[in-house]
Design a protein around this motif. Structure first.
Motif, mmCIF file in Angstrom:
data_model
loop_
_atom_site.group_PDB
_atom_site.id
_atom_site.type_symbol
_atom_site.label_atom_id
_atom_site.label_comp_id
_atom_site.label_asym_id
_atom_site.label_seq_id
_atom_site.Cartn_x
_atom_site.Cartn_y
_atom_site.Cartn_z
ATOM 1 N N LEU A 137 0.834 -1.208 0.000
ATOM 2 C CA LEU A 137 0.000 0.000 0.000
ATOM 3 C C LEU A 137 0.866 1.255 0.000
ATOM 4 C CD1 LEU A 137 -2.811 -0.750 2.640
ATOM 5 C CD2 LEU A 137 -3.063 -0.676 0.144
ATOM 6 N N LEU A 138 1.872 1.282 0.885
ATOM 7 C CA LEU A 138 2.679 2.507 0.946
ATOM 8 C C LEU A 138 3.614 2.611 -0.250
ATOM 9 C CD1 LEU A 138 5.876 2.230 2.365
ATOM 10 C CD2 LEU A 138 4.406 1.192 4.072
ATOM 11 N N ASP A 139 4.043 1.465 -0.800
ATOM 12 C CA ASP A 139 4.876 1.499 -2.004
ATOM 13 C C ASP A 139 4.089 2.100 -3.172
ATOM 14 O OD1 ASP A 139 6.765 0.102 -0.502
ATOM 15 O OD2 ASP A 139 6.213 -1.862 -1.341
ATOM 16 N N MET A 140 2.878 1.604 -3.390
ATOM 17 C CA MET A 140 2.098 2.058 -4.541
ATOM 18 C C MET A 140 1.556 3.467 -4.315
ATOM 19 S SD MET A 140 2.694 -0.212 -6.696
ATOM 20 C CE MET A 140 1.729 0.411 -8.058
ATOM 21 N N TYR A 141 1.270 3.812 -3.066
ATOM 22 C CA TYR A 141 0.852 5.197 -2.804
ATOM 23 C C TYR A 141 1.991 6.166 -3.149
ATOM 24 C CZ TYR A 141 -0.520 9.507 -0.667
ATOM 25 O OH TYR A 141 -0.823 10.842 -0.496
ATOM 26 N N THR A 142 3.215 5.785 -2.786
ATOM 27 C CA THR A 142 4.370 6.639 -3.084
ATOM 28 C C THR A 142 4.549 6.791 -4.599
ATOM 29 O OG1 THR A 142 5.388 5.846 -1.038
ATOM 30 C CG2 THR A 142 6.842 6.965 -2.605
ATOM 31 N N ILE A 143 4.297 5.719 -5.321
ATOM 32 C CA ILE A 143 4.374 5.766 -6.792
ATOM 33 C C ILE A 143 3.284 6.682 -7.346
ATOM 34 C CG2 ILE A 143 3.853 4.309 -8.821
ATOM 35 C CD1 ILE A 143 5.711 2.192 -7.526
ATOM 36 N N GLN A 144 2.075 6.562 -6.819
ATOM 37 C CA GLN A 144 1.000 7.429 -7.309
ATOM 38 C C GLN A 144 1.293 8.902 -6.986
ATOM 39 O OE1 GLN A 144 -2.805 7.969 -5.397
ATOM 40 N NE2 GLN A 144 -3.853 7.270 -7.236
ATOM 41 N N GLU A 145 1.835 9.134 -5.810
ATOM 42 C CA GLU A 145 2.146 10.509 -5.381
ATOM 43 C C GLU A 145 3.141 11.143 -6.363
ATOM 44 O OE1 GLU A 145 4.267 10.783 -1.552
ATOM 45 O OE2 GLU A 145 2.621 12.065 -0.875
ATOM 46 N N HIS A 146 4.099 10.356 -6.839
ATOM 47 C CA HIS A 146 5.129 10.899 -7.727
ATOM 48 C C HIS A 146 4.672 10.966 -9.185
ATOM 49 C CE1 HIS A 146 9.138 11.908 -9.136
ATOM 50 N NE2 HIS A 146 9.017 10.965 -10.049
ATOM 51 N N PHE A 147 4.095 9.864 -9.688
ATOM 52 C CA PHE A 147 3.781 9.793 -11.121
ATOM 53 C C PHE A 147 2.344 10.212 -11.439
ATOM 54 C CE2 PHE A 147 7.285 6.717 -10.682
ATOM 55 C CZ PHE A 147 8.132 7.167 -11.671
#
Ligand code: NCD
Length: 310
Positions: A137-147
């Motif tokens: 969850l936190l990995d993909m949230y971080t990806i969404q936040e950036h990209f």
């Protein structure tokens, strides 16, 4: 409802959770007490049978930001030494609480506790070599936040045979639309075929390679992991230690990524990700770890049936 595997949440659930995470992060940035009514009067049980720094800490901070209290079970001083079963221990830790966080060496234990033993929500905080769904969850949230979206290529590098974070990541990333490149210096560390097949069923292209150098210019998010030395038999330690040199990340490697590329790591890191990379503009692993607080707040608020609404 519990959260014991990435498979418990579909794409729509994840998008909703990420939107709530973003709102929580924004609310906390202006008022650290803005979410305290969500879990006021509630208690969280924590049962960690394996070591943890970030995960246990961020669950604890997250529940406190939600206004709840924590019962952190002390395994060393418990009746486990007298031979009490895991089922009974879990019953006792969960008693009087509203939700239980479990980390254990045995894959499948959270599902068992959630379905057969307990009547409160259970969250999997890492199960042996199985899954670690809240990390994804936190990995993909971080990806969404950036990209701002998930149609990217994620390179997963390191120990995918024993690293549970990589199993949850490939599940969630492929469900959300990312393509995956698995980079393992030795076949014994590659992603298990069942996870690759599942990702392909989700519509992802999955490629397996040996050397990061050959694919680095195609990778938008490089997810580095450590060798899970403690999960190996002693006689294999020497062989595995030699393999670390096969995938040490350097600035000259990551500078060849696309210009908006980022580097992630679930942490703890060892030699595979040296401190020299920390000042690289692509390094996102400390922000990633911090996002664990906000994603876990959103998840626990939802499991308490009190999802955050700004
Ligand atoms: C991971 C874990 O416990 O699986 N750590 C974490 O929760 N961030 C990764 C690891 O231990 O290598």
């Amino acid at each position: 409802m519990s959260f014991v595997s990435v498979q418990n949440y579909n794409k729509a659930d994840l998008f909703r959770l990420f939107a709530e995470t973003k709102a929580i992060k924004k609310a906390l940035s202006t008022d650290k007490r803005s979410c305290e009514d969500i879990a006021a009067g509630r208690m969280l049980g924590m049962m960690f049978y394996e070591p943890s720094t970030r995960t246990s800490g961020s669950f604890e901070k997250a529940f406190k930001f939600l206004g709840g209290r924590i019962y952190d079970f002390n395994i060393a001083a418990s009746s486990i030494a007298k031979g009490e079963s895991l089922n009974d221990t879990a019953r006792m830790v969960a008693s009087g609480t509203d939700m239980l966080i479990v980390r254990h060496k045995q894959a499948g234990i959270c599902d068992h506790l959630a379905n057969n033993i307990l009547s409160i929500p259970v969250i999997n905080a890492g199960e042996g070599t199985g899954e670690h769904p809240t990390q994804a969850l936190l990995d993909m949230y971080t990806i969404q936040e950036h990209f701002g979206q998930f149609n990217i290529t994620i390179g997963i590098m390191g120990d995918m045979a024993y690293g549970r974070t990589t199993h949850s990541l490939i599940r969630m990333a492929s469900a959300l639309g990312a393509n995956i490149i698995c980079i393992a210096s030795d076949d014994s560390l590659q992603m298990p075929p069942s996870y690759i097949q599942e990702a392909e069923k989700n519509g992802a292209t999955v490629t397996c390679v040996k050397r990061a150098e050959d694919v680095i210019d195609q990778i938008d998010a490089l997810y580095v992991t450590r060798l899970q030395r403690e999960r190996l038999p002693d006689e294999l330690h020497h062989q595995f230690d030699q393999q670390v040199s096969g995938y040490r990340v350097t600035n000259s490697l990551i500078n060849r990524m696309p210009s908006d590329g980022i580097v992630l790591h679930p942490l703890p890191r060892l030699d595979e990700l040296p401190e020299e990379c920390d000042t690289n503009q692509r390094a996102r692993y400390f922000q990633q770890a911090e996002n664990g607080i906000y994603t876990r707040m959103a998840l626990m608020a939802r499991l308490l049936n009190r999802p955050f609404t700004p």
